[in-house]
Write a protein that holds these residues in place. Structure first.
Motif, PDB file in Angstrom:
ATOM      1  N   PRO A 230      51.212  16.288  47.217  1.00 46.73           N
ATOM      2  CA  PRO A 230      50.134  17.158  47.720  1.00 46.73           C
ATOM      3  C   PRO A 230      49.593  16.707  49.072  1.00 46.73           C
ATOM      4  CG  PRO A 230      49.791  16.682  45.411  1.00 46.73           C
ATOM      5  CD  PRO A 230      50.905  15.791  45.858  1.00 46.73           C
ATOM      6  N   LEU A 231      49.575  15.396  49.318  1.00 48.38           N
ATOM      7  CA  LEU A 231      49.057  14.897  50.583  1.00 48.38           C
ATOM      8  C   LEU A 231      49.961  15.254  51.754  1.00 48.38           C
ATOM      9  CD1 LEU A 231      46.985  13.124  52.144  1.00 48.38           C
ATOM     10  CD2 LEU A 231      48.459  11.161  51.596  1.00 48.38           C
ATOM     11  N   VAL A 232      51.266  15.161  51.564  1.00 53.43           N
ATOM     12  CA  VAL A 232      52.216  15.360  52.662  1.00 53.43           C
ATOM     13  C   VAL A 232      52.660  16.815  52.775  1.00 53.43           C
ATOM     14  CG1 VAL A 232      54.479  14.662  53.559  1.00 53.43           C
ATOM     15  CG2 VAL A 232      53.004  12.976  52.458  1.00 53.43           C
ATOM     16  N   LEU A 233      52.777  17.520  51.662  1.00 49.36           N
ATOM     17  CA  LEU A 233      53.383  18.845  51.643  1.00 49.36           C
ATOM     18  C   LEU A 233      52.383  19.984  51.629  1.00 49.36           C
ATOM     19  CD1 LEU A 233      56.256  18.141  49.077  1.00 49.36           C
ATOM     20  CD2 LEU A 233      56.319  17.963  51.575  1.00 49.36           C
ATOM     21  N   THR A 234      51.083  19.702  51.722  1.00 42.68           N
ATOM     22  CA  THR A 234      50.071  20.757  51.760  1.00 42.68           C
ATOM     23  C   THR A 234      49.030  20.429  52.819  1.00 42.68           C
ATOM     24  OG1 THR A 234      48.677  19.687  50.083  1.00 42.68           O
ATOM     25  CG2 THR A 234      50.350  21.226  49.298  1.00 42.68           C
ATOM     26  N   GLN A 235      48.328  21.479  53.247  1.00 39.52           N
ATOM     27  CA  GLN A 235      47.237  21.275  54.203  1.00 39.52           C
ATOM     28  C   GLN A 235      46.035  22.183  53.939  1.00 39.52           C
ATOM     29  OE1 GLN A 235      48.610  22.160  58.149  1.00 39.52           O
ATOM     30  NE2 GLN A 235      48.977  24.344  57.726  1.00 39.52           N
ATOM     31  N   SER A 236      46.204  23.267  53.205  1.00 39.47           N
ATOM     32  CA  SER A 236      45.097  24.179  52.923  1.00 39.47           C
ATOM     33  C   SER A 236      44.503  23.882  51.552  1.00 39.47           C
ATOM     34  CB  SER A 236      45.574  25.635  52.976  1.00 39.47           C
ATOM     35  OG  SER A 236      46.587  25.862  52.020  1.00 39.47           O
ATOM     36  N   GLN A 237      43.230  24.188  51.394  1.00 39.61           N
ATOM     37  CA  GLN A 237      42.539  23.920  50.141  1.00 39.61           C
ATOM     38  C   GLN A 237      42.986  24.842  49.009  1.00 39.61           C
ATOM     39  OE1 GLN A 237      38.329  24.051  50.825  1.00 39.61           O
ATOM     40  NE2 GLN A 237      38.285  22.125  51.964  1.00 39.61           N
ATOM     41  N   SER A 238      43.561  25.973  49.335  1.00 42.65           N
ATOM     42  CA  SER A 238      43.942  26.933  48.289  1.00 42.65           C
ATOM     43  C   SER A 238      45.076  26.417  47.410  1.00 42.65           C
ATOM     44  CB  SER A 238      44.359  28.257  48.928  1.00 42.65           C
ATOM     45  OG  SER A 238      45.464  28.062  49.801  1.00 42.65           O
ATOM     46  N   VAL A 239      45.858  25.460  47.886  1.00 44.27           N
ATOM     47  CA  VAL A 239      46.973  24.914  47.106  1.00 44.27           C
ATOM     48  C   VAL A 239      46.775  23.435  46.781  1.00 44.27           C
ATOM     49  CG1 VAL A 239      48.659  26.572  47.964  1.00 44.27           C
ATOM     50  CG2 VAL A 239      48.286  24.453  49.208  1.00 44.27           C
ATOM     51  N   GLN A 240      45.590  22.914  46.991  1.00 42.71           N
ATOM     52  CA  GLN A 240      45.339  21.518  46.680  1.00 42.71           C
ATOM     53  C   GLN A 240      45.324  21.293  45.166  1.00 42.71           C
ATOM     54  OE1 GLN A 240      41.780  20.017  48.474  1.00 42.71           O
ATOM     55  NE2 GLN A 240      42.676  19.782  50.499  1.00 42.71           N
ATOM     56  N   THR A 241      45.771  20.126  44.784  1.00 41.48           N
ATOM     57  CA  THR A 241      45.698  19.719  43.386  1.00 41.48           C
ATOM     58  C   THR A 241      44.558  18.723  43.197  1.00 41.48           C
ATOM     59  OG1 THR A 241      47.349  18.000  43.812  1.00 41.48           O
ATOM     60  CG2 THR A 241      48.148  20.119  42.986  1.00 41.48           C
ATOM     61  N   LEU A 242      44.315  18.362  41.956  1.00 41.22           N
ATOM     62  CA  LEU A 242      43.150  17.531  41.624  1.00 41.22           C
ATOM     63  C   LEU A 242      43.156  16.152  42.295  1.00 41.22           C
ATOM     64  CD1 LEU A 242      42.408  18.292  37.877  1.00 41.22           C
ATOM     65  CD2 LEU A 242      40.879  18.604  39.810  1.00 41.22           C
ATOM     66  N   PRO A 243      44.258  15.401  42.312  1.00 43.64           N
ATOM     67  CA  PRO A 243      44.195  14.067  42.930  1.00 43.64           C
ATOM     68  C   PRO A 243      43.734  14.087  44.383  1.00 43.64           C
ATOM     69  CG  PRO A 243      46.176  14.266  41.625  1.00 43.64           C
ATOM     70  CD  PRO A 243      45.555  15.635  41.664  1.00 43.64           C
ATOM     71  N   LEU A 244      44.273  15.015  45.172  1.00 42.03           N
ATOM     72  CA  LEU A 244      43.866  15.098  46.571  1.00 42.03           C
ATOM     73  C   LEU A 244      42.437  15.604  46.705  1.00 42.03           C
ATOM     74  CD1 LEU A 244      44.778  14.751  49.492  1.00 42.03           C
ATOM     75  CD2 LEU A 244      45.650  17.098  49.440  1.00 42.03           C
ATOM     76  N   ALA A 245      42.045  16.557  45.886  1.00 45.07           N
ATOM     77  CA  ALA A 245      40.680  17.087  45.946  1.00 45.07           C
ATOM     78  C   ALA A 245      39.661  16.024  45.533  1.00 45.07           C
ATOM     79  CB  ALA A 245      40.556  18.317  45.049  1.00 45.07           C
ATOM     80  N   ILE A 246      40.020  15.159  44.593  1.00 44.91           N
ATOM     81  CA  ILE A 246      39.094  14.116  44.158  1.00 44.91           C
ATOM     82  C   ILE A 246      38.832  13.124  45.280  1.00 44.91           C
ATOM     83  CG2 ILE A 246      38.901  12.122  42.622  1.00 44.91           C
ATOM     84  CD1 ILE A 246      40.267  13.789  40.495  1.00 44.91           C
ATOM     85  N   VAL A 247      39.868  12.756  46.014  1.00 47.91           N
ATOM     86  CA  VAL A 247      39.685  11.808  47.127  1.00 47.91           C
ATOM     87  C   VAL A 247      38.760  12.393  48.186  1.00 47.91           C
ATOM     88  CG1 VAL A 247      40.882  10.613  48.993  1.00 47.91           C
ATOM     89  CG2 VAL A 247      41.889  10.681  46.715  1.00 47.91           C
ATOM     90  N   GLN A 248      38.961  13.645  48.529  1.00 51.98           N
ATOM     91  CA  GLN A 248      38.091  14.275  49.520  1.00 51.98           C
ATOM     92  C   GLN A 248      36.674  14.435  48.988  1.00 51.98           C
ATOM     93  OE1 GLN A 248      40.001  17.924  50.671  1.00 51.98           O
ATOM     94  NE2 GLN A 248      41.735  16.895  51.643  1.00 51.98           N
ATOM     95  N   PHE A 249      36.536  14.787  47.719  1.00 50.26           N
ATOM     96  CA  PHE A 249      35.211  14.937  47.124  1.00 50.26           C
ATOM     97  C   PHE A 249      34.491  13.596  47.041  1.00 50.26           C
ATOM     98  CE2 PHE A 249      32.300  15.294  43.507  1.00 50.26           C
ATOM     99  CZ  PHE A 249      31.637  16.469  43.812  1.00 50.26           C
TER     100      PHE A 249
END
Length: 292
Positions: A230-249
């Motif tokens: 998710p960190l390398v292969l995505t950039q928009s919030q609409s396709v983010q998964t929980l691990p990446l969203a938790i770090v940003q939150f």
């Protein structure tokens, strides 16, 4: 007569000593297990208790005791931040990855076990090489391929690499299990005119159910906790998964520990349920096939 009486008394005494030894070992193991349960379970209990506290209650109250005034405001804040959407993204990616891995691994395991072709053996050896290839070493080629196929910043772009890196171990487990199915069962179904697909569906899949369940649970945990893709292969919030969203939150709410604990517990809930209700199948399936 005196010697017989003495031997009978010794025979009566020895079982009592054995019972005392067994009881002593039982008490020692029970004590050790209780201590280990407290050490392993208290972090989870602390996370649950903290998630129901307010910020003031966390700073002023005693963290090792339950909150005097529990609140659900932390979970409301987590849902307002869009974590239910991230939860659905993680669920879609994990479930699709598990289904594809289990189906492909089962079919490949059947072909590898029933075929004596050198090409099939070579393909199996190529899959086994994937066990020694870390994800970090292949992330750049994966990024280039996903970009060229136009799958960057999509859920499919995360599912396909997870399937590719999850197949080697799953295939190894299922091959060892399918190989232990007696040949007489394969031959009897073949004499009855069953096709390969029917053999896999009605014979291999039911008998391989413990291994399939363990593989599914293990790959679900790996997909759910995956952070690199998710960190390398995505950039928009609409396709983010929980691990990446938790770090940003967490970066936005570093000081607010109760909210952080609420979002961590919210994301870990499926994994906790998986360990509680299916942990025995995971352990049984990981060992089955190798100990026979």
């Amino acid at each position: 007569m005196g010697t017989q009486t003495a031997s009978v008394q010794r025979a009566k005494v020895r079982p009592n000593k054995r019972k005392r030894k067994v009881t002593g070992y039982g008490i020692a193991f029970t004590t050790f297990g209780t201590i280990w349960l407290i050490i392993a379970g208290y972090p989870l209990l602390y996370m649950v208790m903290t998630s129901f506290r307010t910020q003031n209650g966390y700073l002023i109250g005693k963290p090792w005791l339950p909150p005097s005034h529990p609140t659900l405001s932390n979970y409301a804040q987590v849902l307002q931040a869009g974590f239910f959407h991230y939860f659905l993204n993680s669920a879609i990616v994990s479930v699709c990855s598990v289904v594809l891995i289990v189906v492909f691994a089962l079919l490949l395991a059947y072909v590898i076990v029933r075929s004596h072709s050198r090409t099939v053996r070579t393909v199996f050896n190529v899959f086994l090489v994937g066990l020694a290839l870390p994800i970090q070493a292949a992330i750049i080629p994966v990024y280039i391929l996903i970009n060229k196929f136009g799958l960057y910043d999509t859920l499919i772009g995360m599912i396909l690499p997870m399937v590719a890196f999850g197949l080697p171990l799953s295939l190894l487990i299922l091959v060892n299990f399918v190989r232990d199915i007696p040949n007489e069962l394969y031959e009897s179904m073949g004499l009855e005119g069953a096709t390969d697909f029917q053999i896999v569906r009605h014979l291999v899949a039911p008998l391989s159910m413990p291994a399939l369940v363990s593989v599914g649970i293990y790959e679900f945990i790996q997909s759910w906790n995956n952070f690199l893709f998710p960190l390398v292969l995505t950039q928009s919030q609409s396709v983010q998964t929980l691990p990446l969203a938790i770090v940003q939150f967490q970066g936005q709410h570093t000081i607010d520990v109760p909210v952080t604990m609420a979002v961590v517990l919210f994301s870990a809930l499926p994994l906790i349920l998986a360990y509680i209700f299916a942990g025995k199948y995971l352990r049984r399936g990981m060992l089955v096939g190798f100990g026979k």
